[in-house]
Scaffold this active site. Structure first.
Site: not given
Ligand code: XIL
Length: 590
Positions: A398, A512
């Site tokens: 990000e 994701e």
């Molecule tokens: C999220 C996790 O799934 C949660 O368990 C945590 O509390 C917050 O982060 N983008 C990403 C991930 O790259 O690391 C994030 O994961 C979701 C959004």
């Protein structure tokens, strides 16, 4: 020769007749052997000790994957490593004390007594007995039922925890606590005796308190050990259990791999396109303690696993000079044992950094140099540690600012790394990762690249700059979160973007994906199948990954601090397949 042959034949006929005459005896003997075989087979893996053993030494094995704990000849050395969980803004929220999730625990203990000796206590010592493994995310941790014994200076605090799984982190507290003075607190012997619905706690031979088991351990006893303040340390020199009835001391490391179904979505995808990986983000606690979850995770639908949070900075590098890979190692070990390849998430990110990272000064040139060295060291240690075990990494996660383009930053997010080093932090991070493991595939991972055009242009300009500078970047992760109506991804747009990146020499992965169910199961299922299909049919898109196994662990924090249960994944809270999973199966079978 002929005479000899017919002699042998006669002997055989004679023997067969004998066996027939004594057929009942023969059957009985064969039966006994078969029975012995079955008993040996049943008892082969789960038991370290037989149920009839009276006293079980729980320290014997299975403590090698526990954060902050080092097994030595005189017992387990426990030291402060300061693992904590931060809020999204980077401020400390909760401590994250270690549990022996990948090691020794008791299952179905019935009545029991556990005797422990806590020695060389320097500062304080805490030992916990959990009924189930707490749910740990990167913004909060939900405590579960259990008994906590905390020794500090001259007293011991006994706390009974109820199930706080659905409670806001700030509202989690024990159901009852009792504090007692201790005459000496450098060595303390403890006994916990459970008898029916009562549990008695004894310290140094004195009976302290009897609690109702209602809020304590029931089916299992998971063990937690920690030193909770800077400088504290202690040694668990004895830990024994006795009185166990049907119970066994189990070791989660010794469980056999799960059987893979040949009709899982990974197998179906492989049949269509060999080498294509179907992945999922996974959490360690349920992977070891919830067999429904583990069977789904490892049963053949997935060929790749991304640790959801376990590799984030606050879990593996909690203090400037403390790296603790034990829990991440356990998850990686479990994935590899079950033949899943591992994608590492993530090395450089603006979130989930421990409070000490957030507090690094960035005023002077030497401050900035320190930030740079801290980042490089983290990458070297982490990638180096998992070299050969983790095939690909999200090196930078990000990098873009939220939907508006930040003035003067070329749309990049103004977090610590950017503020200290400017855009160069990205190239530096990729170079360090490449040096640490030249064979690992290196990714930049971002959300919202699938639709918003302005955001995409900013991103494309960034990766084009990186490519033209010769930065060792292999590909791009499209997070593909479809959190709410309006976020839906357009197939043609996504396909075009993947093709544009391919022309730059970059692979893509859907990294994701999760999809809300606010427009119903059919719309959700269609979105899943459409996006999976785009990736599968674009040669430069190498894998598709969803961001969780099932809605059972699909929890997030609301703005008001309460915990939300989502409906975004391929299995529901009862671990039943959703229409989305069926749509993927249908798409892959057609
Ligand atoms: C999220 C996790 O799934 C949660 O368990 C945590 O509390 C917050 O982060 N983008 C990403 C991930 O790259 O690391 C994030 O994961 C979701 C959004």
């Amino acid at each position: 020769m002929i005479a000899e042959d017919s002699f042998m034949t006669k002997q055989w006929i004679k023997m067969i007749r004998r066996l027939y005459e004594y057929r009942y005896l023969t059957l009985a003997i064969v039966g006994v052997f078969v029975l012995l075989g079955v008993v040996a087979w049943l008892g082969r893996s789960s038991m370290n000790v037989s149920a009839s053993d009276n006293t079980v030494n729980l320290l014997k094995s299975g403590w090698n994957y526990m954060p902050g704990v080092s097994p030595q000849s005189d017992g387990l050395h426990v030291s402060y490593i300061g693992r904590g969980i931060v809020k999204q803004d980077g401020m400390f929220r909760q401590a994250n004390p270690a549990i022996n999730t990948y090691g020794t625990y008791l299952s179905t203990p019935g009545d029991f007594a556990i005797h422990g000796t806590l020695a060389n206590i320097n500062g304080g010592a805490t030992i916990r007995f959990y009924d189930s493994v707490p749910i740990v995310q990167d913004e909060f941790r939900s405590e579960t039922r259990g008994l906590e014994l905390k020794i500090t200076k001259n007293n011991i605090r006994v706390a009974a925890w109820g199930d706080a799984t659905k409670r806001a982190p700030e509202k989690q507290s024990p159901v009852e606590t009792h504090t007692y003075a201790l005459a000496s607190s450098s060595t303390v012997s403890l006994s916990i005796v459970r008898s029916g619905d009562k549990m008695t706690v004894n310290a140094n031979g004195n009976n302290l308190v009897t609690l109702s088991t209602r809020n304590l351990v029931r089916d299992r006893v998971w063990l937690g050990l920690s030193a909770e303040r800077p400088g504290d340390s202690w040694v668990l020199s004895r830990l024994e259990a006795d009185g166990l009835k049907d119970s066994v001391a189990n070791n989660a490391q010794t469980a056999s791999p799960y059987t893979k179904s040949s009709s899982g979505i990974q197998a179906l995808a492989t049949a269509k396109r060999p080498g294509f990986l179907v992945g999922v983000a996974a959490t360690f606690g349920p992977a070891v303690s919830d067999t429904d979850y583990a069977r789904t995770l490892f049963g053949g639908d997935f060929g790749q696993l991304t640790p959801e949070n376990a590799l984030k900075w606050q879990f593996i590098h909690p203090q400037p000079d403390v790296y603790d890979f034990s829990e991440a190692d356990a998850l990686v070990d479990l994935a590899r044992k079950n033949k899943l390849s591992v994608h590492g998430h993530t090395l450089v990110f603006g979130e989930a950094n421990p409070a000490w990272v957030r507090a690094l000064p960035i005023v002077t040139a030497s401050d900035k140099e320190r930030v740079k060295q801290t980042m490089i060291d983290h990458i070297r240690q982490t990638v180096g540690h998992f070299k050969g075990k983790i095939a690909s990494w999200d090196v930078v996660n990000e990098p873009l600012a939220d939907y508006d383009t930040d003035a003067g930053t070329s749309g990049l997010r103004k977090h610590l790394w950017y503020e200290a080093l400017g855009e160069s932090y990205i190239a530096t991070a990729f170079k360090a990762a490449h040096e640490a493991d030249p064979r690992a595939k290196l990714y930049i991972n971002e959300f919202g690249l699938e639709d918003d055009d302005e955001r995409w242009q900013v991103f494309l300009a960034l990766v084009s700059r990186l490519k033209s500078q010769g930065v060792p970047i292999d590909g791009v992760g499209f997070q593909s979160h479809v959190y709410e109506p309006g976020d839906e991804i357009d197939r043609a747009t996504l396909r075009g973007r993947i093709q544009t990146l391919a022309k730059l020499g970059l692979t893509s992965r859907i990294s994701e994906m999760d999809v809300h169910r606010e427009n119903g199961s059919t719309a959700q299922a269609k979105q899943y199948a459409d996006i999976f299909n785009v990736c599968l049919t674009e040669p430069s898109c190498v894998s598709w990954s969803t961001w969780g196994v099932s809605d059972r662990y699909n929890m997030s924090l609301d703005d008001d601090g309460s915990i939300n249960q989502g409906q975004d994944f391929l299995w529901d809270t009862r671990m039943q397949p959703t229409q989305a999973l069926r749509s993927l199966r249908d798409m892959l079978s057609s």
